[in-house]
Scaffold this motif. Sequence first.
Motif, PDB file in Angstrom:
ATOM      1  N   CYS A 196       0.820  -1.209   0.000  1.00  0.00           N
ATOM      2  CA  CYS A 196       0.000   0.000   0.000  1.00  0.00           C
ATOM      3  C   CYS A 196       0.854   1.259   0.000  1.00  0.00           C
ATOM      4  O   CYS A 196       2.052   1.222   0.324  1.00  0.00           O
ATOM      5  CB  CYS A 196      -0.908   0.026   1.232  1.00  0.00           C
ATOM      6  N   VAL A 248       0.934   4.836   1.896  1.00  0.00           N
ATOM      7  CA  VAL A 248       0.405   5.510   3.083  1.00  0.00           C
ATOM      8  C   VAL A 248       0.862   6.962   3.044  1.00  0.00           C
ATOM      9  O   VAL A 248       2.057   7.248   3.026  1.00  0.00           O
ATOM     10  CB  VAL A 248       0.900   4.823   4.373  1.00  0.00           C
ATOM     11  N   SER A 275       4.878   2.056   1.034  1.00  0.00           N
ATOM     12  CA  SER A 275       5.366   1.379   2.235  1.00  0.00           C
ATOM     13  C   SER A 275       5.996   0.047   1.854  1.00  0.00           C
ATOM     14  O   SER A 275       5.548  -0.635   0.933  1.00  0.00           O
ATOM     15  CB  SER A 275       4.209   1.144   3.215  1.00  0.00           C
ATOM     16  N   LEU A 283      -7.894  -2.149   7.652  1.00  0.00           N
ATOM     17  CA  LEU A 283      -6.501  -2.328   7.254  1.00  0.00           C
ATOM     18  C   LEU A 283      -5.681  -2.798   8.456  1.00  0.00           C
ATOM     19  O   LEU A 283      -5.784  -2.228   9.541  1.00  0.00           O
ATOM     20  CB  LEU A 283      -5.951  -0.994   6.745  1.00  0.00           C
ATOM     21  N   ARG A 329      -1.644  -3.890   9.443  1.00  0.00           N
ATOM     22  CA  ARG A 329      -0.234  -3.998   9.076  1.00  0.00           C
ATOM     23  C   ARG A 329       0.298  -5.327   9.601  1.00  0.00           C
ATOM     24  O   ARG A 329       0.022  -5.707  10.737  1.00  0.00           O
ATOM     25  CB  ARG A 329       0.529  -2.822   9.700  1.00  0.00           C
ATOM     26  N   GLU A 355      -4.726  -0.678  11.733  1.00  0.00           N
ATOM     27  CA  GLU A 355      -4.440   0.740  11.520  1.00  0.00           C
ATOM     28  C   GLU A 355      -5.747   1.518  11.616  1.00  0.00           C
ATOM     29  O   GLU A 355      -6.747   1.156  10.989  1.00  0.00           O
ATOM     30  CB  GLU A 355      -3.796   0.953  10.143  1.00  0.00           C
ATOM     31  N   ILE A 381      -7.093   5.269   7.876  1.00  0.00           N
ATOM     32  CA  ILE A 381      -6.950   4.653   6.555  1.00  0.00           C
ATOM     33  C   ILE A 381      -7.397   5.580   5.425  1.00  0.00           C
ATOM     34  O   ILE A 381      -7.450   5.185   4.264  1.00  0.00           O
ATOM     35  CB  ILE A 381      -7.732   3.312   6.466  1.00  0.00           C
ATOM     36  N   SER A 415      -5.872   8.081   4.103  1.00  0.00           N
ATOM     37  CA  SER A 415      -4.801   8.444   3.164  1.00  0.00           C
ATOM     38  C   SER A 415      -4.118   7.217   2.555  1.00  0.00           C
ATOM     39  O   SER A 415      -3.050   7.331   1.972  1.00  0.00           O
ATOM     40  CB  SER A 415      -3.754   9.296   3.888  1.00  0.00           C
ATOM     41  N   VAL A 416      -4.756   6.042   2.694  1.00  0.00           N
ATOM     42  CA  VAL A 416      -4.135   4.799   2.217  1.00  0.00           C
ATOM     43  C   VAL A 416      -4.710   4.392   0.861  1.00  0.00           C
ATOM     44  O   VAL A 416      -5.922   4.383   0.654  1.00  0.00           O
ATOM     45  CB  VAL A 416      -4.345   3.660   3.233  1.00  0.00           C
ATOM     46  N   THR A 417      -3.816   4.066  -0.058  1.00  0.00           N
ATOM     47  CA  THR A 417      -4.176   3.499  -1.359  1.00  0.00           C
ATOM     48  C   THR A 417      -3.389   2.205  -1.527  1.00  0.00           C
ATOM     49  O   THR A 417      -2.187   2.185  -1.281  1.00  0.00           O
ATOM     50  CB  THR A 417      -3.820   4.456  -2.519  1.00  0.00           C
ATOM     51  N   CYS A 418      -4.073   1.141  -1.913  1.00  0.00           N
ATOM     52  CA  CYS A 418      -3.399  -0.161  -2.004  1.00  0.00           C
ATOM     53  C   CYS A 418      -3.435  -0.720  -3.425  1.00  0.00           C
ATOM     54  O   CYS A 418      -4.331  -0.410  -4.219  1.00  0.00           O
ATOM     55  CB  CYS A 418      -4.052  -1.157  -1.051  1.00  0.00           C
TER      56      CYS A 418
END
Length: 203
Positions: free
Chosen positions: A144, A146, A151, A173, A175, A186, A189, A191-194
Amino acid sequence: MRKLNTALFIAYLFYSCSNEVKTVSDSLVNKDPESYSIKEESKTIPLNSKKEVFSKSLIGKNTLDIEQIGWFNCKGSVIDSPDSSINYAVSQFAKSQNECMNGKGKVVLKKLLYRKNGRAIFEVIDEINIDIKFPEKYFSWTTCMVGGAISSKIFLIEFKDQRQEKLTEIYNLWRIDMKVGKFVKEGDIKSVTCINPDYSEGL
């Protein structure tokens, strides 16, 4: 008269013994197949309590134990370790192949125990039970971004499959922290793109 009584007593004993043997024999022949048992470590688990077995934790069990209990191995991946002397893997298990496809079962983190005849035997060190509304939601593990930065960690994600390379609709999500051997949830989430692990261009 005494001889007759003795003969009758012997006949009675013979008849009782033959009936007793027949009863034992009948109980074996007519035994319900569901009540037969399988071995799991040093314990005997009746097959008719399979639902109870599947609801129990797999933590502490190795991959041979899990096969013996009867879990179906849906998919798995070996993941890079911060310590090159220790190998980790993540897998999804379910009661059947059908449940694999319908978002039910467990996702587990495994640590290498030993190798035997070229086969790696792992021990489960953490797990997450999954029961999602498929096909609205999916579970998988991937890399992902972050806060806009890629990351190096692997994440377990619950997401909506948007049929595109990058996933933005992520519901949960975790980790994968191999230093502590845990799935760490986490909280932030947004700002997370996977990366979609099942995406293939043109399909």
